[in-house]
Write an enzyme that holds these catalytic residues in place. Structure first.
Site, PDB file in Angstrom:
ATOM      1  N   ARG A 261      -1.012   5.124   3.690  1.00 46.16           N
ATOM      2  CA  ARG A 261       0.427   4.322   4.863  1.00 46.16           C
ATOM      3  C   ARG A 261       1.708   5.817   4.598  1.00 46.16           C
ATOM      4  NH1 ARG A 261      -2.108   0.373   1.439  1.00 46.16           N
ATOM      5  NH2 ARG A 261      -0.745   0.978  -0.198  1.00 46.16           N
TER       6      ARG A 261
ATOM      7  N   CYS B  68       4.227   0.091 -20.635  1.00 49.37           N
ATOM      8  CA  CYS B  68       5.393  -0.089 -20.968  1.00 49.37           C
ATOM      9  C   CYS B  68       6.029  -0.872 -21.703  1.00 49.37           C
ATOM     10  CB  CYS B  68       6.394  -1.412 -19.621  1.00 49.37           C
ATOM     11  SG  CYS B  68       6.046  -1.573 -18.993  1.00 49.37           S
TER      12      CYS B  68
ATOM     13  N   HIS C  53      13.360  -3.646 -20.220  1.00 48.69           N
ATOM     14  CA  HIS C  53      12.310  -4.085 -20.311  1.00 48.69           C
ATOM     15  C   HIS C  53      12.725  -4.163 -22.059  1.00 48.69           C
ATOM     16  CE1 HIS C  53       9.516  -4.383 -18.002  1.00 48.69           C
ATOM     17  NE2 HIS C  53       8.959  -3.999 -18.797  1.00 48.69           N
TER      18      HIS C  53
ATOM     19  N   GLY D 250       9.148  -3.544 -13.671  1.00 47.87           N
ATOM     20  CA  GLY D 250       7.621  -3.577 -14.541  1.00 47.87           C
ATOM     21  C   GLY D 250       6.407  -4.182 -12.874  1.00 47.87           C
TER      22      GLY D 250
HETATM   23  N1  LIG Z   1       6.673   0.532 -12.994  1.00 52.85           N
HETATM   24  C1  LIG Z   1       6.443  -0.281 -14.229  1.00 52.85           C
HETATM   25  O1  LIG Z   1       7.649  -0.201 -15.505  1.00 52.85           O
HETATM   26  C2  LIG Z   1       5.258   0.870 -14.579  1.00 52.85           C
HETATM   27  C3  LIG Z   1       4.788   0.346 -16.443  1.00 52.85           C
HETATM   28  C4  LIG Z   1       3.769   1.524 -16.686  1.00 52.85           C
HETATM   29  C5  LIG Z   1       3.082   1.357 -15.695  1.00 52.85           C
HETATM   30  N2  LIG Z   1       2.987   1.283 -14.979  1.00 52.85           N
HETATM   31  C6  LIG Z   1       2.070   1.447 -13.984  1.00 52.85           C
HETATM   32  O2  LIG Z   1       2.043   1.914 -13.337  1.00 52.85           O
HETATM   33  C7  LIG Z   1       1.142   1.500 -11.771  1.00 52.85           C
HETATM   34  C8  LIG Z   1       2.286   1.302 -10.505  1.00 52.85           C
HETATM   35  O3  LIG Z   1       2.866   1.293 -11.049  1.00 52.85           O
HETATM   36  P1  LIG Z   1       4.372   1.010  -9.755  1.00 52.85           P
HETATM   37  O4  LIG Z   1       5.426   0.138 -10.479  1.00 52.85           O
HETATM   38  O5  LIG Z   1       5.284   2.205  -9.522  1.00 52.85           O
HETATM   39  O6  LIG Z   1       4.132   0.498  -8.693  1.00 52.85           O
HETATM   40  P2  LIG Z   1       4.545   0.128  -6.938  1.00 52.85           P
HETATM   41  O7  LIG Z   1       5.856   0.710  -7.138  1.00 52.85           O
HETATM   42  O8  LIG Z   1       3.784  -0.277  -5.990  1.00 52.85           O
HETATM   43  O9  LIG Z   1       3.967   1.844  -6.428  1.00 52.85           O
HETATM   44  C9  LIG Z   1       2.706   2.255  -5.956  1.00 52.85           C
HETATM   45  C10 LIG Z   1       2.433   3.204  -5.868  1.00 52.85           C
HETATM   46  O10 LIG Z   1       0.699   3.389  -5.985  1.00 52.85           O
HETATM   47  C11 LIG Z   1       1.046   4.276  -4.887  1.00 52.85           C
HETATM   48  N3  LIG Z   1      -1.130   3.397  -4.136  1.00 52.85           N
HETATM   49  C12 LIG Z   1      -1.103   2.130  -3.917  1.00 52.85           C
HETATM   50  N4  LIG Z   1      -2.310   1.817  -3.446  1.00 52.85           N
HETATM   51  C13 LIG Z   1      -3.001   3.009  -2.984  1.00 52.85           C
HETATM   52  C14 LIG Z   1      -4.160   3.562  -2.730  1.00 52.85           C
HETATM   53  N5  LIG Z   1      -5.062   3.337  -1.804  1.00 52.85           N
HETATM   54  N6  LIG Z   1      -3.770   4.684  -2.300  1.00 52.85           N
HETATM   55  C15 LIG Z   1      -2.981   5.715  -2.654  1.00 52.85           C
HETATM   56  N7  LIG Z   1      -1.478   5.543  -3.503  1.00 52.85           N
HETATM   57  C16 LIG Z   1      -1.502   4.542  -3.663  1.00 52.85           C
HETATM   58  C17 LIG Z   1       1.631   3.534  -3.676  1.00 52.85           C
HETATM   59  O11 LIG Z   1       1.695   4.253  -2.753  1.00 52.85           O
HETATM   60  P3  LIG Z   1       2.648   3.359  -0.867  1.00 52.85           P
HETATM   61  O12 LIG Z   1       3.637   3.614  -0.667  1.00 52.85           O
HETATM   62  O13 LIG Z   1       1.484   4.432   0.234  1.00 52.85           O
HETATM   63  O14 LIG Z   1       1.376   2.053  -1.194  1.00 52.85           O
HETATM   64  C18 LIG Z   1       2.834   3.613  -4.374  1.00 52.85           C
HETATM   65  O15 LIG Z   1       3.228   5.034  -4.176  1.00 52.85           O
HETATM   66  C19 LIG Z   1      -0.055   0.435 -12.912  1.00 52.85           C
HETATM   67  O16 LIG Z   1      -0.643   0.798 -12.708  1.00 52.85           O
HETATM   68  C20 LIG Z   1       1.714   0.189 -13.329  1.00 52.85           C
HETATM   69  O17 LIG Z   1       0.726  -0.412 -13.943  1.00 52.85           O
HETATM   70  C21 LIG Z   1       4.018   0.817 -14.451  1.00 52.85           C
END
Ligand SMILES: NC(=O)c1ccc[n+]([C@@H]2O[C@H](COP(=O)([O-])OP(=O)(O)OC[C@H]3O[C@@H](n4cnc5c(N)ncnc54)[C@H](OP(=O)(O)O)[C@@H]3O)[C@@H](O)[C@H]2O)c1
Length: 344
Positions: free
Chosen positions: A40, A132, A244, A163
């Site tokens: 995408r 987190c 958080h 999150g």
């Molecule tokens: N947010 C937090 O505080 C936090 C803390 C610890 C851990 N995490 C973990 O970190 C991960 C990402 O979290 P986030 O908050 O950054 O989520 P996010 O903002 O929704 O970003 C998701 C990322 O993953 C990519 N992605 C999704 N589907 C994909 C696919 N099929 N192939 C390749 N890339 C793909 C997206 O790319 P596109 O833009 O191209 O869709 C985007 O770069 C999750 O596992 C989450 O549980 C998050």
């Protein structure tokens, strides 16, 4: 000094963008950085540091051969497929999803707490970044456990919408706006309206009535800090964009005063104690945003149990809760010469 080829996978997401920022801010020794995401966003651009721009590559077509480190933040299912592929190509994966955290062959690491576990990554070439909420809590618990011996932890979280990624932030903004025109948006990311509300559910429900997020805090704390510690968590989503907060109640084996706990926390790596017993003498999520520290405030005795202590703990979930912790792990790999060892 050696420099490394680093792939940031999920580079367009909330955590991935913070990873790129953190790598640049901390001058991580990179010879090349790749921004990788889904089809995408392939071909689009993301910033790296003050003045560099990276073109996003498609994960499906990305060859990890010759890349030293991959920082993954793309969610469980996609990590399950692509992290082992990167690891098999000889790249050390630091994964932010929950996919590998409880795998006995994958170290689950918070560098201030269990840096020694990092060296165990060889079995799968994958290191897991904890949840987190777990990260900030164990950073604060570690010095207290070392000194007074923790028996039980009761924690209630107040978790920001970031999150749940970029879509979580969009939903809070959209739902807040429609409230002002007396309208409502049906919730999509969250289970109920998150604007002007709090939601006692993060993740799906398990058989025992706990949610997945609550379970993660229990099992991850045991794996990182000590399997003998009893933990019960209630995880709540609040209408805050970033940061958080946690109300933590701890029961110790040994006597502890608030002053002793404060002194132990003041000397602990990664912790900043901000604890004045006056109006505003504590840290809130808005103040922790963009900062690296785990802030501890409201330290006081819990007289309801023997050897009890209560405190308030706040951190930026996108930084110490995700990106910074991952980059710190990468820094340890470099400092301990583990990347060189694995290439040899
Ligand atoms: N947010 C937090 O505080 C936090 C803390 C610890 C851990 N995490 C973990 O970190 C991960 C990402 O979290 P986030 O908050 O950054 O989520 P996010 O903002 O929704 O970003 C998701 C990322 O993953 C990519 N992605 C999704 N589907 C994909 C696919 N099929 N192939 C390749 N890339 C793909 C997206 O790319 P596109 O833009 O191209 O869709 C985007 O770069 C999750 O596992 C989450 O549980 C998050």
């Amino acid at each position: 000094m050696s420099s490394f080829r680093v792939a940031v996978v999920g580079a367009t997401g909330a955590v991935g963008r913070e990873m790129l920022k953190t790598l640049a801010e901390r001058n991580f020794p990179v010879s090349e950085v790749a921004a990788v995401a889904s089809a995408r966003s392939a071909g689009g651009q993301v910033s790296f540091g003050e003045d560099r721009v990276l073109t996003v590559k498609n994960l499906e077509k990305f060859d990890f051969t010759g890349w030293d480190i991959a920082l993954f933040s793309i969610g469980e299912a996609v990590s399950a497929e692509h992290a082992p592929r990167a690891a098999a190509a000889g790249c050390v994966v630091i994964d932010n999803s929950s996919q590998f955290r409880m795998d006995p062959d994958v170290p689950l690491v918070v560098p201030e707490v269990n840096p020694g576990a990092i060296a165990q990554f060889h079995k799968r070439n994958i290191i897991a970044n904890p949840n987190c909420s777990t990260i900030q809590m164990v950073v604060a618990l570690k010095p207290l456990h070392d000194q007074f011996g923790i028996k039980r932890v009761v924690v209630s979280t107040y978790q920001s919408v970031s999150g749940a990624g970029k879509e979580g932030m969009d939903e809070l903004l959209a739902n807040t706006k429609v409230h002002y025109v007396n309208d409502k948006n049906p919730p999509q990311i969250f289970q109920k309206d998150i604007a002007f509300n709090v939601i006692p559910q993060i993740g799906s429900f398990l058989d025992d009535g706990a949610t997945k997020e609550e379970w993660k805090m229990v099992v991850e704390t045991k794996k990182i800090l000590d399997p003998k510690i009893a933990v019960i968590a209630t995880c709540v989503r609040v209408p805050v964009f970033i940061g958080h907060a946690e109300a933590v109640h701890v029961e110790f084996h040994n006597p502890v005063t608030a002053a002793e706990a404060r002194a132990a926390l003041r000397h602990a790596p990664g912790v900043v104690v901000q604890d004045q017993r006056l109006d505003g003498g504590y840290i809130t999520p808005a103040e922790a945003q963009g900062e690296d520290a785990v802030y501890v405030s409201r330290i006081r005795k819990d007289p309801s149990v023997e050897h009890g202590l209560a405190f308030w703990c706040v951190s930026d979930n996108l930084r110490k809760g995700a990106a910074l912790n991952a980059v710190q792990i990468a820094e340890h790999l470099v400092a301990q010469n583990l990347l060189v060892a694995q290439a040899a």
